[in-house]
Design a protein around this motif. Sequence first.
Motif, PDB file in Angstrom:
ATOM      1  N   MET A 284       0.819  -1.191   0.000  1.00  0.00           N
ATOM      2  CA  MET A 284       0.000   0.000   0.000  1.00  0.00           C
ATOM      3  C   MET A 284       0.864   1.255   0.000  1.00  0.00           C
ATOM      4  SD  MET A 284      -3.330   0.911   1.721  1.00  0.00           S
ATOM      5  CE  MET A 284      -4.005   2.488   1.873  1.00  0.00           C
ATOM      6  N   VAL A 285       1.903   1.254   0.801  1.00  0.00           N
ATOM      7  CA  VAL A 285       2.774   2.427   0.871  1.00  0.00           C
ATOM      8  C   VAL A 285       3.445   2.655  -0.487  1.00  0.00           C
ATOM      9  CG1 VAL A 285       4.801   3.427   2.002  1.00  0.00           C
ATOM     10  CG2 VAL A 285       3.120   2.189   3.354  1.00  0.00           C
ATOM     11  N   GLN A 286       3.840   1.563  -1.147  1.00  0.00           N
ATOM     12  CA  GLN A 286       4.457   1.706  -2.468  1.00  0.00           C
ATOM     13  C   GLN A 286       3.466   2.283  -3.471  1.00  0.00           C
ATOM     14  OE1 GLN A 286       7.806   1.114  -3.325  1.00  0.00           O
ATOM     15  NE2 GLN A 286       7.111   2.272  -5.102  1.00  0.00           N
ATOM     16  N   SER A 287       2.213   1.885  -3.379  1.00  0.00           N
ATOM     17  CA  SER A 287       1.184   2.424  -4.276  1.00  0.00           C
ATOM     18  C   SER A 287       1.007   3.924  -4.069  1.00  0.00           C
ATOM     19  CB  SER A 287      -0.149   1.715  -4.046  1.00  0.00           C
ATOM     20  OG  SER A 287      -0.047   0.367  -4.377  1.00  0.00           O
ATOM     21  N   ILE A 288       1.053   4.358  -2.820  1.00  0.00           N
ATOM     22  CA  ILE A 288       0.946   5.795  -2.527  1.00  0.00           C
ATOM     23  C   ILE A 288       2.167   6.521  -3.086  1.00  0.00           C
ATOM     24  CG2 ILE A 288       0.869   7.548  -0.709  1.00  0.00           C
ATOM     25  CD1 ILE A 288      -0.724   5.476   0.963  1.00  0.00           C
ATOM     26  N   ALA A 289       3.353   5.936  -2.888  1.00  0.00           N
ATOM     27  CA  ALA A 289       4.579   6.549  -3.415  1.00  0.00           C
ATOM     28  C   ALA A 289       4.503   6.668  -4.934  1.00  0.00           C
ATOM     29  CB  ALA A 289       5.799   5.721  -3.005  1.00  0.00           C
ATOM     30  N   ASP A 290       4.031   5.619  -5.596  1.00  0.00           N
ATOM     31  CA  ASP A 290       3.906   5.658  -7.058  1.00  0.00           C
ATOM     32  C   ASP A 290       2.914   6.735  -7.494  1.00  0.00           C
ATOM     33  OD1 ASP A 290       5.695   3.548  -7.178  1.00  0.00           O
ATOM     34  OD2 ASP A 290       4.142   2.026  -7.507  1.00  0.00           O
ATOM     35  N   GLY A 291       1.805   6.838  -6.766  1.00  0.00           N
ATOM     36  CA  GLY A 291       0.813   7.853  -7.092  1.00  0.00           C
ATOM     37  C   GLY A 291       1.339   9.259  -6.881  1.00  0.00           C
ATOM     38  N   LEU A 292       2.073   9.460  -5.811  1.00  0.00           N
ATOM     39  CA  LEU A 292       2.645  10.782  -5.550  1.00  0.00           C
ATOM     40  C   LEU A 292       3.616  11.191  -6.648  1.00  0.00           C
ATOM     41  CD1 LEU A 292       3.435  10.846  -1.716  1.00  0.00           C
ATOM     42  CD2 LEU A 292       1.624  12.061  -2.921  1.00  0.00           C
ATOM     43  N   ALA A 293       4.411  10.238  -7.101  1.00  0.00           N
ATOM     44  CA  ALA A 293       5.418  10.540  -8.118  1.00  0.00           C
ATOM     45  C   ALA A 293       4.780  11.020  -9.419  1.00  0.00           C
ATOM     46  CB  ALA A 293       6.283   9.309  -8.368  1.00  0.00           C
ATOM     47  N   LYS A 294       3.527  10.671  -9.643  1.00  0.00           N
ATOM     48  CA  LYS A 294       2.839  11.061 -10.879  1.00  0.00           C
ATOM     49  C   LYS A 294       2.173  12.433 -10.781  1.00  0.00           C
ATOM     50  CE  LYS A 294       1.952   6.272 -12.052  1.00  0.00           C
ATOM     51  NZ  LYS A 294       0.949   5.228 -12.157  1.00  0.00           N
ATOM     52  N   LEU A 295       2.070  12.974  -9.576  1.00  0.00           N
ATOM     53  CA  LEU A 295       1.415  14.270  -9.407  1.00  0.00           C
ATOM     54  C   LEU A 295       2.394  15.401  -9.698  1.00  0.00           C
ATOM     55  CD1 LEU A 295      -0.608  13.556  -6.158  1.00  0.00           C
ATOM     56  CD2 LEU A 295      -1.484  13.719  -8.482  1.00  0.00           C
ATOM     57  N   PRO A 296       1.882  16.509 -10.232  1.00  0.00           N
ATOM     58  CA  PRO A 296       2.778  17.602 -10.624  1.00  0.00           C
ATOM     59  C   PRO A 296       3.358  18.411  -9.462  1.00  0.00           C
ATOM     60  CG  PRO A 296       0.507  18.126 -11.219  1.00  0.00           C
ATOM     61  CD  PRO A 296       0.519  16.733 -10.674  1.00  0.00           C
ATOM     62  N   SER A 297       2.681  18.424  -8.315  1.00  0.00           N
ATOM     63  CA  SER A 297       3.200  19.263  -7.228  1.00  0.00           C
ATOM     64  C   SER A 297       2.757  18.737  -5.868  1.00  0.00           C
ATOM     65  CB  SER A 297       2.699  20.703  -7.380  1.00  0.00           C
ATOM     66  OG  SER A 297       1.307  20.764  -7.094  1.00  0.00           O
ATOM     67  N   ALA A 298       3.444  19.211  -4.834  1.00  0.00           N
ATOM     68  CA  ALA A 298       3.081  18.852  -3.467  1.00  0.00           C
ATOM     69  C   ALA A 298       1.695  19.375  -3.125  1.00  0.00           C
ATOM     70  CB  ALA A 298       4.121  19.385  -2.483  1.00  0.00           C
ATOM     71  N   THR A 299       1.328  20.524  -3.686  1.00  0.00           N
ATOM     72  CA  THR A 299       0.000  21.090  -3.437  1.00  0.00           C
ATOM     73  C   THR A 299      -1.089  20.160  -3.956  1.00  0.00           C
ATOM     74  OG1 THR A 299       0.878  23.330  -3.574  1.00  0.00           O
ATOM     75  CG2 THR A 299      -1.495  23.084  -3.856  1.00  0.00           C
ATOM     76  N   ASP A 300      -0.890  19.606  -5.140  1.00  0.00           N
ATOM     77  CA  ASP A 300      -1.859  18.650  -5.684  1.00  0.00           C
ATOM     78  C   ASP A 300      -1.965  17.417  -4.790  1.00  0.00           C
ATOM     79  OD1 ASP A 300      -2.496  20.243  -7.880  1.00  0.00           O
ATOM     80  OD2 ASP A 300      -0.943  19.325  -9.126  1.00  0.00           O
ATOM     81  N   ALA A 301      -0.827  16.962  -4.298  1.00  0.00           N
ATOM     82  CA  ALA A 301      -0.831  15.795  -3.410  1.00  0.00           C
ATOM     83  C   ALA A 301      -1.555  16.108  -2.102  1.00  0.00           C
ATOM     84  CB  ALA A 301       0.604  15.345  -3.136  1.00  0.00           C
ATOM     85  N   MET A 302      -1.299  17.291  -1.553  1.00  0.00           N
ATOM     86  CA  MET A 302      -1.975  17.687  -0.308  1.00  0.00           C
ATOM     87  C   MET A 302      -3.484  17.755  -0.523  1.00  0.00           C
ATOM     88  SD  MET A 302       0.253  18.299   2.215  1.00  0.00           S
ATOM     89  CE  MET A 302      -0.193  19.665   3.233  1.00  0.00           C
ATOM     90  N   ASN A 303      -3.896  18.298  -1.664  1.00  0.00           N
ATOM     91  CA  ASN A 303      -5.327  18.368  -1.972  1.00  0.00           C
ATOM     92  C   ASN A 303      -5.926  16.965  -2.072  1.00  0.00           C
ATOM     93  OD1 ASN A 303      -5.261  21.156  -2.012  1.00  0.00           O
ATOM     94  ND2 ASN A 303      -5.014  21.281  -4.221  1.00  0.00           N
ATOM     95  N   ALA A 304      -5.193  16.051  -2.683  1.00  0.00           N
ATOM     96  CA  ALA A 304      -5.674  14.671  -2.787  1.00  0.00           C
ATOM     97  C   ALA A 304      -5.791  14.027  -1.410  1.00  0.00           C
ATOM     98  CB  ALA A 304      -4.742  13.856  -3.680  1.00  0.00           C
ATOM     99  N   MET A 305      -4.802  14.247  -0.554  1.00  0.00           N
ATOM    100  CA  MET A 305      -4.848  13.676   0.795  1.00  0.00           C
ATOM    101  C   MET A 305      -6.007  14.268   1.600  1.00  0.00           C
ATOM    102  SD  MET A 305      -2.516  11.414   1.045  1.00  0.00           S
ATOM    103  CE  MET A 305      -2.075  11.005  -0.623  1.00  0.00           C
ATOM    104  N   ASN A 306      -6.245  15.563   1.442  1.00  0.00           N
ATOM    105  CA  ASN A 306      -7.385  16.191   2.122  1.00  0.00           C
ATOM    106  C   ASN A 306      -8.696  15.572   1.661  1.00  0.00           C
ATOM    107  OD1 ASN A 306      -6.080  18.035   3.808  1.00  0.00           O
ATOM    108  ND2 ASN A 306      -5.939  19.566   2.200  1.00  0.00           N
ATOM    109  N   ALA A 307      -8.833  15.361   0.367  1.00  0.00           N
ATOM    110  CA  ALA A 307     -10.056  14.763  -0.170  1.00  0.00           C
ATOM    111  C   ALA A 307     -10.238  13.343   0.354  1.00  0.00           C
ATOM    112  CB  ALA A 307     -10.021  14.771  -1.694  1.00  0.00           C
ATOM    113  N   LEU A 308      -9.157  12.584   0.412  1.00  0.00           N
ATOM    114  CA  LEU A 308      -9.239  11.219   0.946  1.00  0.00           C
ATOM    115  C   LEU A 308      -9.654  11.230   2.411  1.00  0.00           C
ATOM    116  CD1 LEU A 308      -6.095   9.643  -0.716  1.00  0.00           C
ATOM    117  CD2 LEU A 308      -8.465   8.957  -1.099  1.00  0.00           C
ATOM    118  N   GLN A 309      -9.075  12.144   3.178  1.00  0.00           N
ATOM    119  CA  GLN A 309      -9.429  12.212   4.595  1.00  0.00           C
ATOM    120  C   GLN A 309     -10.889  12.616   4.786  1.00  0.00           C
ATOM    121  OE1 GLN A 309      -5.994  14.556   6.094  1.00  0.00           O
ATOM    122  NE2 GLN A 309      -5.888  12.892   7.575  1.00  0.00           N
ATOM    123  N   GLN A 310     -11.372  13.513   3.964  1.00  0.00           N
ATOM    124  CA  GLN A 310     -12.782  13.906   4.061  1.00  0.00           C
ATOM    125  C   GLN A 310     -13.686  12.728   3.734  1.00  0.00           C
ATOM    126  OE1 GLN A 310     -13.159  17.335   1.540  1.00  0.00           O
ATOM    127  NE2 GLN A 310     -12.091  18.674   2.973  1.00  0.00           N
ATOM    128  N   GLY A 311     -13.308  11.964   2.713  1.00  0.00           N
ATOM    129  CA  GLY A 311     -14.082  10.771   2.370  1.00  0.00           C
ATOM    130  C   GLY A 311     -14.066   9.741   3.483  1.00  0.00           C
TER     131      GLY A 311
END
Length: 87
Positions: free
Chosen positions: A1-28
Motif C-alpha cells: 500500500m505504501v508503495q502504491s501511494i509513493a507511485d501515485g505521488l510521483a505522478k502528481l505535478p506538485s506537493a499542493t496537488d498531493a496535499m489536496n488529494a490527501m485532504n479529499a481522501l481524509q474527508q471521504g
Amino acid sequence: MVQSIADGLAKLPSATDAMNAMNALQQGLALAQTLAPGGASTVLSSGSALFMQVQNLLSATNDIGVAAAELAQLSQQLRELANLFPA
C-alpha cells in the motif's frame, strides 16, 4: 500500500496537488466513519492516520519527488521487515 501511494505521488505535478488529494481522501474517510458500523471505524481511522502522515511528510519536504522517494524507501523497509516474520 505504501508503495502504491509513493507511485501515485510521483505522478502528481506538485506537493499542493498531493496535499489536496490527501485532504479529499481524509474527508471521504471521515464521512465513511460516520456512516459505517462501529467495527469498521478502526480500519478507517488507520487509513486516515496514514494519509495524515503522508500530508506531514509533504509539508516537511515540500517536494513531491523527495516525499515519493521517502515513501518508496519506507515501503521497501516494511517489505524486508515482513520477510522476517513469515506467516
